[in-house]
Scaffold this active site. Structure first.
Site, PDB file in Angstrom:
ATOM      1  N   GLY A  11       0.829  -1.204   0.000  1.00 34.36           N
ATOM      2  CA  GLY A  11       0.000   0.000   0.000  1.00 34.36           C
ATOM      3  C   GLY A  11       0.863   1.254   0.000  1.00 34.36           C
ATOM      4  N   GLU A  36      15.728  -0.634  13.893  1.00 35.19           N
ATOM      5  CA  GLU A  36      15.005   0.579  14.311  1.00 35.19           C
ATOM      6  C   GLU A  36      15.450   0.876  15.732  1.00 35.19           C
ATOM      7  OE1 GLU A  36      10.965   1.223  13.364  1.00 35.19           O
ATOM      8  OE2 GLU A  36      11.025  -0.047  11.580  1.00 35.19           O
ATOM      9  N   ASP A  65       9.011   6.262   8.249  1.00 29.48           N
ATOM     10  CA  ASP A  65       8.734   5.817   9.604  1.00 29.48           C
ATOM     11  C   ASP A  65       7.638   6.727  10.147  1.00 29.48           C
ATOM     12  OD1 ASP A  65       9.154   4.132  11.736  1.00 29.48           O
ATOM     13  OD2 ASP A  65      10.518   5.506  12.728  1.00 29.48           O
ATOM     14  N   SER A  66       6.627   6.117  10.771  1.00 26.79           N
ATOM     15  CA  SER A  66       5.519   6.957  11.222  1.00 26.79           C
ATOM     16  C   SER A  66       5.003   6.528  12.576  1.00 26.79           C
ATOM     17  CB  SER A  66       4.403   6.938  10.174  1.00 26.79           C
ATOM     18  OG  SER A  66       4.178   5.633   9.730  1.00 26.79           O
ATOM     19  N   GLY A 140      -3.609  -0.405  10.944  1.00 23.14           N
ATOM     20  CA  GLY A 140      -3.118   0.159  12.201  1.00 23.14           C
ATOM     21  C   GLY A 140      -4.210   0.841  13.009  1.00 23.14           C
ATOM     22  N   PHE A 141      -3.923   2.063  13.443  1.00 20.53           N
ATOM     23  CA  PHE A 141      -4.848   2.788  14.319  1.00 20.53           C
ATOM     24  C   PHE A 141      -5.946   3.539  13.557  1.00 20.53           C
ATOM     25  CE2 PHE A 141      -0.894   2.457  16.897  1.00 20.53           C
ATOM     26  CZ  PHE A 141      -1.423   1.767  17.977  1.00 20.53           C
ATOM     27  N   LYS A 162      -8.131   9.123   2.229  1.00 18.86           N
ATOM     28  CA  LYS A 162      -7.165   9.149   3.339  1.00 18.86           C
ATOM     29  C   LYS A 162      -5.804   9.680   2.853  1.00 18.86           C
ATOM     30  CE  LYS A 162      -4.280   6.405   6.311  1.00 18.86           C
ATOM     31  NZ  LYS A 162      -3.740   5.109   6.694  1.00 18.86           N
ATOM     32  N   HIS A 167      -0.711  12.007   6.915  1.00 19.06           N
ATOM     33  CA  HIS A 167       0.667  12.335   7.244  1.00 19.06           C
ATOM     34  C   HIS A 167       1.628  11.817   6.179  1.00 19.06           C
ATOM     35  CE1 HIS A 167      -0.781   8.571   8.701  1.00 19.06           C
ATOM     36  NE2 HIS A 167       0.384   8.137   9.131  1.00 19.06           N
TER      37      HIS A 167
HETATM   38  P1  IMP Z   1       5.437   2.253  10.327  1.00 16.51           P
HETATM   39  O1  IMP Z   1       5.998   3.561   9.978  1.00 16.51           O
HETATM   40  O2  IMP Z   1       4.797   1.578   9.162  1.00 16.51           O
HETATM   41  O3  IMP Z   1       6.405   1.385  11.076  1.00 16.51           O
HETATM   42  O4  IMP Z   1       4.227   2.554  11.306  1.00 16.51           O
HETATM   43  C1  IMP Z   1       4.356   2.469  12.677  1.00 16.51           C
HETATM   44  C2  IMP Z   1       3.006   2.197  13.307  1.00 16.51           C
HETATM   45  O5  IMP Z   1       2.275   3.418  13.379  1.00 16.51           O
HETATM   46  C3  IMP Z   1       2.128   1.226  12.537  1.00 16.51           C
HETATM   47  O6  IMP Z   1       2.295  -0.091  12.988  1.00 16.51           O
HETATM   48  C4  IMP Z   1       0.734   1.702  12.873  1.00 16.51           C
HETATM   49  O7  IMP Z   1       0.331   1.115  14.071  1.00 16.51           O
HETATM   50  C5  IMP Z   1       0.929   3.191  13.099  1.00 16.51           C
HETATM   51  N1  IMP Z   1       0.593   3.927  11.873  1.00 16.51           N
HETATM   52  C6  IMP Z   1       1.448   4.562  11.050  1.00 16.51           C
HETATM   53  N2  IMP Z   1       0.801   5.121  10.019  1.00 16.51           N
HETATM   54  C7  IMP Z   1      -0.502   4.813  10.208  1.00 16.51           C
HETATM   55  C8  IMP Z   1      -1.674   5.118   9.458  1.00 16.51           C
HETATM   56  O8  IMP Z   1      -1.684   5.757   8.417  1.00 16.51           O
HETATM   57  N3  IMP Z   1      -2.822   4.645   9.970  1.00 16.51           N
HETATM   58  C9  IMP Z   1      -2.883   3.920  11.114  1.00 16.51           C
HETATM   59  N4  IMP Z   1      -1.835   3.604  11.840  1.00 16.51           N
HETATM   60  C10 IMP Z   1      -0.639   4.060  11.387  1.00 16.51           C
END
Ligand code: IMP
Length: 186
Positions: A11, A36, A65-66, A140-141, A162, A167
């Protein structure tokens, strides 16, 4: 020009392509686990990952990274979002937020690009944590995050809707604007 995106998430790859392909950039996804580190900010985590990968990957590449930052929880889960999602999950966050009136939260995404040095791009979307989970889209959330100006969670939106406000979409936009300028000059 070909750029590698270090990700295992199809995605995210599709989303990056939507921003970079129009610039004539070929985006190639590559699953390549990287350390990480435990740090206070997403920027530090992303920059360390990029430095580490730069010794192992040829050519320009980027990663993202988010995390979700909840005001009433002093920014938790923040840099620990992936771990907290796996352990406490959405129900755990809703439990922590029980009886909490201030539901403000934001998602932040950091894109780190390597072309011999690190370049960091960020995107943020503000909103609030819902009282219950709603919707089945996204990941995720998403089912508990309601972006500012909307009455629906991210999980109740189409992917396109979305991405336009997310972000990550904003961080990709900043990255692609920078790259567009750079490609013009170079
Ligand atoms: P990563 O950057 O893919 O490692 O995201 C870290 C965590 O942040 C993910 O496992 C989600 O739980 C949460 N997260 C990051 N971006 C999103 C989003 O767009 N929607 C919902 N959860 C997110």
């Amino acid at each position: 020009m070909r750029i590698t995106f270090i990700t295992s998430n199809p995605g995210k790859l599709r989303e990056a392509m939507a921003y970079l392909t129009p610039l004539g950039v070929e985006v190639q996804g590559l699953k390549f686990p990287y350390p990480e580190i435990q740090a206070d900010t997403l920027e530090e985590v992303a920059a360390y990952g990029v430095e580490w990968l730069s010794e192992r990957i040829d050519g320009p590449f980027f990663l993202d990274d988010s995390g979700l930052f909840i005001e009433a929880l002093q920014g938790f889960p923040g840099v620990y979002s992936a771990y907290v999602f796996k352990t406490l999950g959405i129900d755990g966050i809703l439990k922590l937020m029980e009886g909490v009136e201030d539901r403000r939260a934001y998602f932040k995404s950091v894109v780190a690009y390597w072309d011999g040095e690190v370049h960091i791009f960020t995107g943020t979307v503000h909103g609030r944590i819902g009282l219950e989970r709603r919707g089945s889209g996204g990941f995720g959330f998403d089912p508990i995050f309601i972006p500012e100006g909307y009455g629906r969670t991210f999980a109740e939106m189409t992917t396109e809707e979305k991405n336009r406000i997310s972000h990550r979409g904003r961080a990709f936009e900043a990255f692609s604007n920078w790259l567009r300028d750079k490609l013009k000059i170079g």
